[in-house]
Scaffold this motif. Structure first.
Motif, PDB file in Angstrom:
ATOM      1  N   TYR A  94      -8.749  -6.402   0.827  1.00 40.06           N
ATOM      2  CA  TYR A  94      -7.623  -6.019   1.473  1.00 40.06           C
ATOM      3  C   TYR A  94      -6.414  -7.614   1.379  1.00 40.06           C
ATOM      4  CZ  TYR A  94     -10.443  -2.393   2.228  1.00 40.06           C
ATOM      5  OH  TYR A  94     -10.349  -0.729   2.137  1.00 40.06           O
ATOM      6  N   TYR A  97      -4.708  -7.881  -1.874  1.00 39.89           N
ATOM      7  CA  TYR A  97      -3.595  -6.647  -1.154  1.00 39.89           C
ATOM      8  C   TYR A  97      -2.686  -6.632  -0.176  1.00 39.89           C
ATOM      9  CZ  TYR A  97      -5.007  -3.247  -4.897  1.00 39.89           C
ATOM     10  OH  TYR A  97      -5.557  -2.899  -5.775  1.00 39.89           O
ATOM     11  N   HIS A 103       1.998  -5.350  -5.085  1.00 34.54           N
ATOM     12  CA  HIS A 103       2.977  -4.276  -4.970  1.00 34.54           C
ATOM     13  C   HIS A 103       3.805  -4.401  -5.636  1.00 34.54           C
ATOM     14  CE1 HIS A 103      -0.026  -3.300  -1.223  1.00 34.54           C
ATOM     15  NE2 HIS A 103       0.098  -4.542  -0.829  1.00 34.54           N
ATOM     16  N   MET A 106       2.934  -2.936  -8.905  1.00 33.49           N
ATOM     17  CA  MET A 106       2.703  -1.837  -9.112  1.00 33.49           C
ATOM     18  C   MET A 106       3.869  -0.761  -8.937  1.00 33.49           C
ATOM     19  SD  MET A 106      -0.364  -0.933  -6.742  1.00 33.49           S
ATOM     20  CE  MET A 106      -0.438  -1.899  -5.495  1.00 33.49           C
ATOM     21  N   GLY A 136      -3.909   4.845   1.550  1.00 27.61           N
ATOM     22  CA  GLY A 136      -4.068   3.476   0.944  1.00 27.61           C
ATOM     23  C   GLY A 136      -2.447   3.175   0.618  1.00 27.61           C
ATOM     24  N   GLU A 159      -3.228   2.443   5.489  1.00 28.65           N
ATOM     25  CA  GLU A 159      -3.670   1.351   5.166  1.00 28.65           C
ATOM     26  C   GLU A 159      -4.294   0.133   5.295  1.00 28.65           C
ATOM     27  OE1 GLU A 159      -2.418  -0.124   1.832  1.00 28.65           O
ATOM     28  OE2 GLU A 159      -3.362  -2.160   2.515  1.00 28.65           O
ATOM     29  N   ALA A 160      -5.186  -0.346   4.914  1.00 35.76           N
ATOM     30  CA  ALA A 160      -6.353  -1.548   5.825  1.00 35.76           C
ATOM     31  C   ALA A 160      -6.222  -2.480   5.349  1.00 35.76           C
ATOM     32  CB  ALA A 160      -7.905  -1.361   5.089  1.00 35.76           C
ATOM     33  N   GLY A 185      -6.078   0.281   9.132  1.00 34.58           N
ATOM     34  CA  GLY A 185      -7.296   0.063   9.050  1.00 34.58           C
ATOM     35  C   GLY A 185      -7.377   0.228   7.355  1.00 34.58           C
ATOM     36  N   ARG A 186      -8.614   1.191   7.508  1.00 36.42           N
ATOM     37  CA  ARG A 186      -9.364   1.803   6.613  1.00 36.42           C
ATOM     38  C   ARG A 186      -9.966   2.902   7.014  1.00 36.42           C
ATOM     39  NH1 ARG A 186     -15.145  -0.443   5.452  1.00 36.42           N
ATOM     40  NH2 ARG A 186     -14.765   1.430   3.507  1.00 36.42           N
ATOM     41  N   ALA A 187      -9.573   3.826   5.918  1.00 38.98           N
ATOM     42  CA  ALA A 187      -9.904   5.128   6.071  1.00 38.98           C
ATOM     43  C   ALA A 187     -10.710   6.246   6.262  1.00 38.98           C
ATOM     44  CB  ALA A 187      -9.395   6.040   4.344  1.00 38.98           C
ATOM     45  N   GLU A 188     -11.853   5.410   6.430  1.00 38.90           N
ATOM     46  CA  GLU A 188     -12.854   5.097   6.295  1.00 38.90           C
ATOM     47  C   GLU A 188     -13.301   5.323   8.426  1.00 38.90           C
ATOM     48  OE1 GLU A 188     -13.663   3.954   2.542  1.00 38.90           O
ATOM     49  OE2 GLU A 188     -12.544   3.990   3.920  1.00 38.90           O
ATOM     50  N   GLU A 202      -2.533   7.302  -4.804  1.00 38.33           N
ATOM     51  CA  GLU A 202      -2.782   6.374  -6.019  1.00 38.33           C
ATOM     52  C   GLU A 202      -3.950   5.421  -6.155  1.00 38.33           C
ATOM     53  OE1 GLU A 202      -1.508   2.688  -7.693  1.00 38.33           O
ATOM     54  OE2 GLU A 202      -3.605   4.393  -8.479  1.00 38.33           O
ATOM     55  N   TRP A 203      -5.241   5.564  -6.520  1.00 36.98           N
ATOM     56  CA  TRP A 203      -6.288   5.105  -6.296  1.00 36.98           C
ATOM     57  C   TRP A 203      -7.224   4.464  -7.759  1.00 36.98           C
ATOM     58  CZ3 TRP A 203      -9.389   7.795  -9.245  1.00 36.98           C
ATOM     59  CH2 TRP A 203      -9.799   8.709  -9.505  1.00 36.98           C
ATOM     60  N   MET A 204      -6.736   4.450  -8.213  1.00 36.53           N
ATOM     61  CA  MET A 204      -7.338   4.114 -10.144  1.00 36.53           C
ATOM     62  C   MET A 204      -7.352   3.541 -10.096  1.00 36.53           C
ATOM     63  SD  MET A 204      -4.967   7.398  -9.559  1.00 36.53           S
ATOM     64  CE  MET A 204      -3.476   6.955 -10.792  1.00 36.53           C
ATOM     65  N   GLU A 211     -13.159  -0.672  -8.630  1.00 34.55           N
ATOM     66  CA  GLU A 211     -12.518  -1.299  -7.580  1.00 34.55           C
ATOM     67  C   GLU A 211     -13.001  -0.033  -6.754  1.00 34.55           C
ATOM     68  OE1 GLU A 211      -7.825  -2.052  -8.419  1.00 34.55           O
ATOM     69  OE2 GLU A 211      -7.942  -0.734  -6.049  1.00 34.55           O
ATOM     70  N   SER A 216     -13.587   5.947  -1.401  1.00 35.18           N
ATOM     71  CA  SER A 216     -13.159   6.668   0.067  1.00 35.18           C
ATOM     72  C   SER A 216     -12.016   7.345   0.129  1.00 35.18           C
ATOM     73  CB  SER A 216     -11.799   4.979   0.357  1.00 35.18           C
ATOM     74  OG  SER A 216     -12.397   3.706   0.164  1.00 35.18           O
TER      75      SER A 216
HETATM   76  N1  LIG Z   1      -4.767   2.125  -7.592  1.00 38.78           N
HETATM   77  C1  LIG Z   1      -5.206   0.856  -7.232  1.00 38.78           C
HETATM   78  N2  LIG Z   1      -6.511   0.134  -7.713  1.00 38.78           N
HETATM   79  N3  LIG Z   1      -5.331   0.024  -6.209  1.00 38.78           N
HETATM   80  C2  LIG Z   1      -3.220   0.865  -5.667  1.00 38.78           C
HETATM   81  C3  LIG Z   1      -3.662   1.126  -4.389  1.00 38.78           C
HETATM   82  C4  LIG Z   1      -4.960   0.192  -3.139  1.00 38.78           C
HETATM   83  C5  LIG Z   1      -3.853   0.207  -1.873  1.00 38.78           C
HETATM   84  O1  LIG Z   1      -5.466   0.774  -0.662  1.00 38.78           O
HETATM   85  C6  LIG Z   1      -4.885   0.011  -0.149  1.00 38.78           C
HETATM   86  N4  LIG Z   1      -6.657   0.708   0.113  1.00 38.78           N
HETATM   87  C7  LIG Z   1      -7.535   0.892  -0.539  1.00 38.78           C
HETATM   88  N5  LIG Z   1      -8.996   1.211   0.064  1.00 38.78           N
HETATM   89  C8  LIG Z   1      -8.696   1.341   1.338  1.00 38.78           C
HETATM   90  C9  LIG Z   1      -9.003   2.332   2.188  1.00 38.78           C
HETATM   91  N6  LIG Z   1     -10.204   2.857   1.833  1.00 38.78           N
HETATM   92  N7  LIG Z   1      -8.688   2.472   3.326  1.00 38.78           N
HETATM   93  C10 LIG Z   1      -7.236   1.667   3.674  1.00 38.78           C
HETATM   94  N8  LIG Z   1      -6.705   1.271   2.933  1.00 38.78           N
HETATM   95  C11 LIG Z   1      -7.303   0.846   1.620  1.00 38.78           C
HETATM   96  C12 LIG Z   1      -5.291  -1.337  -0.851  1.00 38.78           C
HETATM   97  O2  LIG Z   1      -5.411  -2.464   0.019  1.00 38.78           O
HETATM   98  C13 LIG Z   1      -4.251  -1.537  -1.046  1.00 38.78           C
HETATM   99  O3  LIG Z   1      -3.024  -1.443  -0.705  1.00 38.78           O
END
Ligand SMILES: NC(=[NH2+])NCCC[C@H]1O[C@@H](n2cnc3c(N)ncnc32)[C@H](O)[C@@H]1O
Length: 425
Positions: A94, A97, A103, A106, A136, A159-160, A185-188, A202-204, A211, A216
């Motif tokens: 984090y 990020y 950012h 991306m 995220g 957004e954590a 905060g963390r989504a969890e 967008e988690w990929m 990662e 999450s």
């Molecule tokens: N595509 C990726 N590989 N990464 C792009 C998205 C990643 C974004 O999600 C946020 N992020 C990642 N995991 C989490 C989480 N569990 N909770 C909140 N924000 C998160 C992280 O801080 C970053 O800003």
């Protein structure tokens, strides 16, 4: 007197240093006869730290190379030691990020960002009065697309990292604060005020899963997505192709043949370990480097996928070589799909392969130790395994196993191999 042609104080120290006992952090399956295999908790006797990544060690009378990142010193107070490791490396993750670099990368990726915008636009009517979670959200770009291009009743932008502090300002600055709520905060761990109709993220990561942010997304799905709610992306696929990589091979391996008229080939085994034992992220494969038609080896349904499935993902492949050439390795990339909110609506795809618009992920190259000549008509069959690291939860090891069957040779003669590529631990 036999003059040694060098005095290497390190080696001297090593020769003097007595073997140290190190503990295995997690299981490791060695590839080839030179690498040790061991289980979590095994105590290895490290005989020499021959390189940063690989140490010469002994375990139950067998000697071989062990990956240093899988070992920790055998400290007296293991409880204290165990508490030190942050298996999700959240501080570092984090932290990265919280700065603009990632950012900017991306947001500068037009293929990625425009695809998410297109998803919102083509579903804008159906998004009316819907509740959306953007997991995220980073700078909040997807959430602001929702607020500007559609009329959802609420968007929860989660957004954590410390970027969330700026995201709140950006939302206000762009007149979206009546729809978008930024939650830091963390989504969890967060409590959303309500269940959601759409979970967009967008988690990929590289090679799709690196990662492991996808975990999450699955946890949030199970907790916050309404029955019948929509996941964006709805599905994902990892694609593989056998390929040539002549310039990479020349740059990292052939280079040592004749630098400045000297023969540096004794360094080639080190070069193989250092450059070809890990995947090459951000590789750009040319279409004519593909030796066969690419194929999807792993598919993920984001509604059915479970966190436990992420420990071991396996796929099989069967390639028919179309162009003779040098088989240097495999290249992987991914695609994700966004189903329409309307039944029968069009599905939108984001593809990171060589046939699509370039993206910041580019592709991932897995180099064999040595290239193999292959000929049109040969077949390359095998399996790919993604093994999540049991300790370092954002990391995995990709294991490729392949057999090459020549069209002309007898059935029983084939060339094959197996190689594991840690990403990164
Ligand atoms: N595509 C990726 N590989 N990464 C792009 C998205 C990643 C974004 O999600 C946020 N992020 C990642 N995991 C989490 C989480 N569990 N909770 C909140 N924000 C998160 C992280 O801080 C970053 O800003």
């Amino acid at each position: 007197m036999d003059r040694k042609n060098f005095v290497d104080m390190d080696t001297k120290k090593e020769e003097d240093a007595s073997p140290e006992e190190w503990v295995a952090l997690c299981d490791f399956t060695g590839s080839g006869s030179e690498q040790l295999s061991f289980y979590t908790g095994d105590r290895l006797l490290v005989l020499s730290k021959s390189s940063a990544d690989w140490w010469w060690a002994e375990l139950q009378g067998v000697t071989g190379y062990a990956p240093a990142r899988y070992l920790r010193e055998d400290t007296a107070d293991e409880e204290e030691d165990a508490s030190i490791e942050d298996p999700w490396q959240d501080e570092e993750y984090y932290g990265s990020y919280g700065t603009l670099k990632l950012h900017l990368e991306m947001l500068s990726d037009r293929s990625r960002t425009e695809t998410y915008r297109q998803v919102i636009v083509s579903n804008s009517a159906s998004l009316r009065n819907k509740v959306v979670m953007d997991l995220g959200c980073g700078t909040g770009i997807i959430s602001m697309f929702c607020a500007q291009l559609a009329k959802p009743s609420a968007v929860y932008a989660v957004e954590a990292s410390s970027m969330a502090d700026y995201t709140g300002q950006l939302v206000k600055h762009n007149g979206c604060e009546d729809v978008v709520t930024v939650m830091k905060g963390r989504a969890e761990e967060l409590e959303l005020p309500e269940q959601v109709d759409v979970l967009v993220s967008e988690w990929m990561g590289n090679c799709l899963l690196f990662e492991f942010m996808v975990e999450s997304v699955l946890v949030a799905r199970d907790r916050w997505l309404k029955d019948g709610g929509v996941m964006w992306p709805s599905s994902a696929a990892l694609t593989l192709v056998p390929c040539q990589a002549r310039s990479y091979y020349a740059e990292k391996m052939s280079f040592w043949e004749r630098p400045y008229g000297l023969d540096f080939t004794p360094l080639q085994s080190l070069a193989q370990q250092e450059f070809f034992n890990k995947p090459k992220f951000s590789h750009v494969i040319e279409l004519n480097d593909c030796l066969a038609a690419p194929c999807d080896v792993i598919s993920m349904d984001m509604y059915a996928l479970q966190v436990r499935d992420l420990e071991e993902m396996r796929g099989e492949f069967q390639f028919s070589v179309e162009t003779s050439g040098l088989f240097h390795g495999f290249t992987a990339w991914f695609s994700v799909h966004f189903e329409s909110l309307e039944t029968g609506g069009t599905t939108i795809e984001l593809n990171t392969g060589p046939n699509s618009e370039p993206t910041h992920w580019k592709q991932t190259l897995f180099m064999l130790d040595e290239p193999v000549s292959v000929f049109s008509g040969d077949s390359i069959t095998g399996t790919i395994g993604l093994h999540r690291n049991p300790i370092w939860r954002r990391h995995m090891t990709v294991t490729l196993q392949w057999n090459i069957r020549g069209q002309t040779e007898e059935a029983d003669s084939f060339q094959g191999g197996k190689k594991s590529f840690p990403m990164w631990r």
